[in-house]
Structures are given as structure tokens and as C-alpha cells.
Write a protein that holds these residues in place. Structure first.
Motif, short mmCIF file in Angstrom:
data_model
loop_
_atom_site.label_atom_id
_atom_site.label_comp_id
_atom_site.label_asym_id
_atom_site.label_seq_id
_atom_site.Cartn_x
_atom_site.Cartn_y
_atom_site.Cartn_z
N SER A 207 22.65 -14.19 69.15
CA SER A 207 22.36 -15.34 68.65
C SER A 207 21.45 -16.27 69.78
O SER A 207 20.70 -16.74 69.66
N ARG A 208 21.83 -15.67 70.97
CA ARG A 208 21.33 -16.64 72.02
C ARG A 208 19.83 -15.85 72.42
O ARG A 208 19.09 -16.49 72.87
N VAL A 209 19.81 -14.40 72.28
CA VAL A 209 18.48 -14.17 72.61
C VAL A 209 17.55 -14.32 71.48
O VAL A 209 16.34 -14.97 71.48
N ARG A 210 18.02 -14.61 69.95
CA ARG A 210 17.33 -15.03 69.03
C ARG A 210 16.53 -16.89 69.48
O ARG A 210 15.44 -17.16 69.16
N GLU A 211 17.75 -17.46 69.78
CA GLU A 211 17.21 -18.97 70.03
C GLU A 211 16.41 -18.95 71.40
O GLU A 211 15.38 -19.85 71.16
N LEU A 212 16.60 -18.15 72.30
CA LEU A 212 15.63 -18.17 73.41
C LEU A 212 14.13 -17.87 72.96
O LEU A 212 13.07 -18.41 73.28
N ARG A 213 14.05 -16.64 72.32
CA ARG A 213 12.75 -16.27 71.61
C ARG A 213 12.09 -17.12 70.81
O ARG A 213 10.88 -17.39 71.09
N GLN A 214 12.94 -17.87 70.07
CA GLN A 214 12.43 -18.91 69.18
C GLN A 214 11.83 -20.08 70.08
O GLN A 214 10.96 -20.75 69.58
N ALA A 215 12.69 -20.49 70.99
CA ALA A 215 12.26 -21.75 71.80
C ALA A 215 10.86 -21.33 72.59
O ALA A 215 10.21 -22.31 73.02
N LEU A 216 10.74 -20.10 72.56
CA LEU A 216 9.26 -19.58 73.39
C LEU A 216 8.11 -19.52 72.21
O LEU A 216 6.80 -19.15 72.49
N ASN A 217 8.64 -19.75 71.05
CA ASN A 217 7.63 -19.59 69.98
C ASN A 217 6.79 -18.07 69.85
O ASN A 217 5.75 -17.88 69.49
N MET A 218 7.85 -17.21 70.37
CA MET A 218 7.18 -15.90 70.04
C MET A 218 7.98 -14.91 68.90
O MET A 218 9.03 -15.20 68.43
N THR A 219 7.15 -14.04 68.45
CA THR A 219 7.44 -13.10 67.20
C THR A 219 8.42 -12.12 67.86
O THR A 219 8.41 -11.97 68.96
N MET A 220 9.04 -11.70 66.90
CA MET A 220 10.05 -10.44 67.48
C MET A 220 9.19 -9.28 68.01
O MET A 220 9.62 -8.83 68.94
N SER A 221 8.10 -8.90 67.20
CA SER A 221 7.32 -7.79 67.84
C SER A 221 6.92 -8.19 69.29
O SER A 221 6.76 -7.31 70.16
N ALA A 222 6.16 -9.58 69.84
CA ALA A 222 6.08 -9.77 70.96
C ALA A 222 7.05 -9.76 71.93
O ALA A 222 6.75 -9.27 72.94
N PHE A 223 8.11 -10.46 71.56
CA PHE A 223 9.15 -10.50 72.36
C PHE A 223 9.59 -9.06 72.79
O PHE A 223 9.94 -8.53 73.88
N ALA A 224 9.93 -8.14 71.58
CA ALA A 224 10.19 -6.95 72.30
C ALA A 224 9.24 -6.00 72.88
O ALA A 224 9.62 -5.22 73.69
N ASN A 225 7.98 -6.29 72.54
CA ASN A 225 7.05 -5.47 73.69
C ASN A 225 7.05 -5.78 74.97
O ASN A 225 6.95 -5.04 76.01
N ASP A 226 7.16 -7.24 75.28
CA ASP A 226 7.27 -7.75 76.64
C ASP A 226 8.52 -7.25 77.10
O ASP A 226 8.53 -7.03 78.47
N ALA A 227 9.62 -7.08 76.38
CA ALA A 227 10.75 -6.67 77.15
C ALA A 227 11.17 -5.23 77.25
O ALA A 227 11.96 -4.45 77.82
N GLY A 228 10.06 -4.42 76.57
CA GLY A 228 9.83 -2.84 76.51
C GLY A 228 10.98 -2.48 75.89
O GLY A 228 11.39 -1.34 76.26
N ILE A 229 11.12 -3.05 74.76
CA ILE A 229 12.28 -2.31 73.68
C ILE A 229 11.64 -2.24 72.35
O ILE A 229 10.68 -2.92 72.09
N SER A 230 11.97 -1.46 71.41
CA SER A 230 11.39 -1.50 70.23
C SER A 230 11.89 -2.55 69.40
O SER A 230 12.76 -3.37 69.62
N LEU A 231 10.99 -2.97 68.32
CA LEU A 231 11.25 -3.88 67.42
C LEU A 231 12.74 -3.66 66.67
O LEU A 231 13.24 -4.47 66.55
N GLY A 232 12.99 -2.52 66.31
CA GLY A 232 14.10 -2.26 65.71
C GLY A 232 15.28 -2.66 66.45
O GLY A 232 16.12 -2.82 66.15
N MET A 233 15.24 -2.16 67.82
CA MET A 233 16.20 -2.50 68.64
C MET A 233 16.56 -3.89 68.91
O MET A 233 17.63 -4.39 68.80
N LEU A 234 15.49 -4.64 68.87
CA LEU A 234 15.79 -6.12 69.01
C LEU A 234 16.15 -6.65 67.83
O LEU A 234 16.96 -7.67 68.06
#
Length: 230
Positions: free
Chosen positions: A43-70
């Protein structure tokens, strides 16, 4: 096996395994189960990602993990390792301990010193627009979100926002025309405005620059709501 798939194989963990979320056990004295910790971290990861207005795909890419894992992490279905937690926190520009906020009631205080507000980058932002988060008590559900917006140059397109709850605005400097529900309202220095977040709203015209205003979003206390832009 590509790097993302290899990371998924390494990072995937059984949420019933008490050692899989090792940072939680070492950093937090909590009676919560690993599954509950995973839900809080997700829940915290989702809130922080949304606060940055980032899509799941962009956030996963920047974090170096797959979209499925995120997706699994955000839904509390996977226990991330220490290295993944560090990458998620780095992408969100917060300390790793921020991923566990809300678990310890003794830490429900946030102080942001002058000039230290967390800078938020919007897709339509730029050097002439500064969005600063003034600090938010974040648990499984966000309750209040204060922010200062500073605009120094004319031009550009302002998106209209919608979010759950209500919002309070106070103009600290300058004047602007603020759109709400298909109409525009002139707000001058010292003016305030209270609105329903579900109604489309946002700046539509800058009248006197620089413009600086504080906005405070108050979200409903619901476990099912999802915070959006603002």
C-alpha cells in the motif's frame, strides 16, 4: 531468462515465510504477520508511486523490476527482498523506513522544516512550476495531503484533477483563475477556496505572477478508496 525474469525468480517469496521480509523483522517490533506487513508495504509503495504521478510501468522500469513483480508487491502478494525494498525506496525518493510508516503509532508525527518540502515532478511540470509535498502521515490509507504549488512563468497547459474527498486552497501570492466544475473563479492573494475533489478542478489562467498557493486534500477514511492526482 532475461534480467527482469531472473530478478522475479530471486525476489519472489512466500508471504507466509517469516524470513522473507527480513527488513521488517529487524527494523520494526510489530506483532503483524508477514502477510500483513506485505500488504502495508504494498500500500505504501502504491501511494508513493501515485504521489509521483508515475504509471506502474514507469515506476517498475526505474526500479529495475518487472511490471508483474511491482503489481504483486503493490497488492501484497509478494514479500520483496532487501535489495528490492532499497530500489523501490530509491525510485520513490524516500528512505527505506518510509515503506513501513503507519506500523508504529509512536511515529505518527511529521515535521517539514522551511525549504525542505519534498519536490514532486509532474509530467507537465518544468523549472517554472514547483510542487512541494509538505509532509503526509501515511499509513495503509492516506488521510491528509498538504502541498505548496509555485508558478513563476506564464504559458503551458494545466491539467484538471479529480480525487476522493475534499480540498482546501489558500493563495499565498499572486492571483489566478481557478477552474471548478466547468466555471472559473478569480482567486487573489489571501483568498481561500474549499471544493469537492470529485469535481474536475485546477488552474486555468495565471493573472498575476508569481503564483503560490497551498492546497490541502482531505481524503475519506475508507480502506477501498484509491488516492489520485491533485
Amino acid at each position: 531468462m532475461n534480467p527482469a525474469q531472473r530478478d522475479d525468480a530471486i525476489e519472489s517469496a512466500d508471504i507466509d515465510d517469516p524470513d522473507s521480509l527480513s527488513l521488517a523483522g529487524s527494523a520494526i517490533d510489530s506483532p503483524l504477520t508477514t502477510a500483513e506487513l506485505c500488504r502495508v508495504v504494498g500500500s505504501r509503495v502504491r501511494e508513493l508511486r501515485q504521489a509521483l504521478n508515475m504509471t506502474m510501468s514507469a515506476f517498475a522500469n526505474d526500479a529495475g523490476i518487472s511490471l508483474g513483480m511491482l503489481s504483486k508487491i503493490e497488492h501484497g502478494q509478494s514479500a520483496p527482498s532487501l535489495s528490492t525494498l532499497a530500489r523501490l525506496a530509491g525510485t520513490a525518493k524516500v528512505p527505506v523506513t518510509a515503506l513501513f510508516r503507519g506500523l508504529d503509532e509512536e511515529h505518527d508525527l511529521v515535521i517539514v522544516r522551511a525549504g525542505e518540502g519534498h519536490e514532486i515532478h509532474h509530467d507537465r511540470g518544468g523549472p517554472d512550476r514547483l510542487y512541494q509535498d509538505l509532509g503526509t502521515l501515511r499509513g495503509p490509507n492516506r488521510i491528509i495531503e498538504p502541498m505548496i504549488t509555485t508558478i513563476t512563468e506564464p504559458g503551458g497547459v494545466f491539467p484538471l484533477y479529480q480525487h476522493p474527498g475534499v480540498e482546501f486552497l489558500h493563495v499565498l501570492e499572486g492571483s489566478l483563475s481557478y477552474g471548478y466544475g466547468g466555471k472559473a473563479y478569480l482567486l487573489n492573494t489571501g483568498d481561500t477556496m474549499q471544493i469537492h475533489g470529485e469535481v474536475a478542478h485546477g488552474p486555468v489562467e495565471l493573472v498575476e505572477l508569481p503564483v503560490r498557493f497551498i492546497s490541502i486534500k482531505v481524503y475519506p477514511a475508507s480502506e477501498t478508496r484509491s488516492a489520485a492526482g491533485g
